[in-house]
Design a protein around this motif. Structure first.
Motif, PDB file in Angstrom:
ATOM      1  N   ILE A  49      58.901  39.025  37.011  1.00 52.26           N
ATOM      2  CA  ILE A  49      57.577  38.702  36.485  1.00 52.26           C
ATOM      3  C   ILE A  49      56.708  38.266  37.655  1.00 52.26           C
ATOM      4  N   ILE A  50      55.681  39.052  37.965  1.00 54.55           N
ATOM      5  CA  ILE A  50      54.776  38.742  39.063  1.00 54.55           C
ATOM      6  C   ILE A  50      53.561  38.019  38.494  1.00 54.55           C
ATOM      7  N   VAL A  51      53.257  36.852  39.039  1.00 52.99           N
ATOM      8  CA  VAL A  51      52.123  36.060  38.564  1.00 52.99           C
ATOM      9  C   VAL A  51      51.111  35.938  39.698  1.00 52.99           C
ATOM     10  N   ALA A  52      49.886  36.400  39.459  1.00 53.23           N
ATOM     11  CA  ALA A  52      48.842  36.338  40.479  1.00 53.23           C
ATOM     12  C   ALA A  52      47.482  36.297  39.796  1.00 53.23           C
ATOM     13  N   VAL A  53      46.567  35.503  40.326  1.00 50.00           N
ATOM     14  CA  VAL A  53      45.232  35.385  39.749  1.00 50.00           C
ATOM     15  C   VAL A  53      44.176  35.582  40.834  1.00 50.00           C
ATOM     16  N   GLY A  54      42.929  35.721  40.416  1.00 51.52           N
ATOM     17  CA  GLY A  54      41.830  35.852  41.362  1.00 51.52           C
ATOM     18  C   GLY A  54      41.961  37.069  42.261  1.00 51.52           C
ATOM     19  N   LEU A  55      41.679  36.884  43.545  1.00 52.82           N
ATOM     20  CA  LEU A  55      41.762  37.988  44.491  1.00 52.82           C
ATOM     21  C   LEU A  55      43.196  38.424  44.763  1.00 52.82           C
ATOM     22  N   SER A  56      44.161  37.608  44.363  1.00 54.34           N
ATOM     23  CA  SER A  56      45.574  37.982  44.529  1.00 54.34           C
ATOM     24  C   SER A  56      46.057  38.889  43.405  1.00 54.34           C
ATOM     25  N   LYS A  57      45.259  39.027  42.347  1.00 55.44           N
ATOM     26  CA  LYS A  57      45.661  39.838  41.194  1.00 55.44           C
ATOM     27  C   LYS A  57      46.019  41.276  41.582  1.00 55.44           C
TER      28      LYS A  57
END
Length: 257
Positions: A129-137
């Motif tokens: 499960i890869i979790v990333a938000v903002g510009l890391s999405k």
């Protein structure tokens, strides 16, 4: 539209030893960050004087030097003197050469032990499960799709309300990997704290040494880039994170072959 460019410099000392900082105790980190903030002064201090200023033993400083890979305090002082000579204020421009130099320095300090460990954990996990938000999405999406192409059960999550619920659907044999620039995003930290409470497997690829998220996960892979803001937006280069993901993926492929 007027753009104002602001570059926040991460010191050369932190850049040089970012991959070792997680090895330090609280007292040793205190010493390290004091040295980092006072390089011009510390380079001329004796071991005893530095210990007295920080109210610690000389042994603590020597142990800190050992943990970051140095032979002793004398070697550290040589490094500080070199850094003091090289130090320059950052001009208004952030050039391509900065990105290239930063990438080369990060790769030369790459923690291959953690890369191999994470690759093995990816192999043994039921789901990634890869979790990333903002510009890391988009980086999280790229990482997840790489794993899918290798027939690894993987998906990525980027919406805050879905991240908040992840601990309810994640199982013991799953592996959660956070991708973050700062390592200080509250949504990610809260989620990781829930995973720790439930003894779930976690890892992170983070573009900031010694971040909160790095301290929480089981396997941290730290990179380090100079912070860059344009008109208040974080535009710090994520190039190192992408290269680390490519290296990690190739390592994983070598393991499963």
């Amino acid at each position: 539209l007027l753009y104002t460019k602001v570059v926040i410099n991460i010191s050369s000392l932190i850049m040089k030893f970012s991959h070792k900082l997680n090895n330090l105790s609280h007292a040793e980190k205190h010493i390290f960050y004091y040295i980092d903030s006072s390089i011009h002064t510390v380079k001329d201090l004796s071991l005893t004087a530095l210990a007295d200023i920080n109210n610690v033993s000389a042994t603590t400083i020597i142990r800190m030097c050992s943990k970051i890979g140095l032979s002793g305090y004398s070697e550290l002082k040589h490094i500080l003197k070199d850094l003091d000579k090289e130090s320059t204020s950052i001009s208004s421009g952030y050039h391509v050469s900065n990105i290239i130099d930063n990438l080369n320095q990060n790769l030369s300090n790459l923690n291959l032990t953690n890369i191999n460990k994470l690759a093995k954990n990816i192999k043994s996990a039921n789901r990634i499960i890869i979790v990333a938000v903002g510009l890391s999405k988009p980086i999280g999406e790229y990482f997840s799709k790489l794993l899918m192409q290798a027939n690894k059960n993987s998906f990525y999550v980027y919406e805050s309300h879905m991240i908040d619920l992840l601990d309810q659907t994640t199982e013991k044999q799953d592996l959660v990997i956070f991708v973050s620039n700062s390592g200080e995003t509250r949504t990610l930290i809260t989620a990781c704290e829930k995973f720790r409470y439930k003894n779930l497997n976690t890892a992170a690829i983070i573009n900031s040494p010694n971040s909160t998220l790095s301290m929480l996960v089981d396997i941290p892979i730290n990179t380090c880039s100079q912070k860059l803001n344009i008109s208040g937006y974080d535009t710090t280069p994520r190039s190192t994170i992408l290269v680390i993901i490519d290296i990690l993926f190739e390592t994983y492929l070598n393991i499963i072959e």
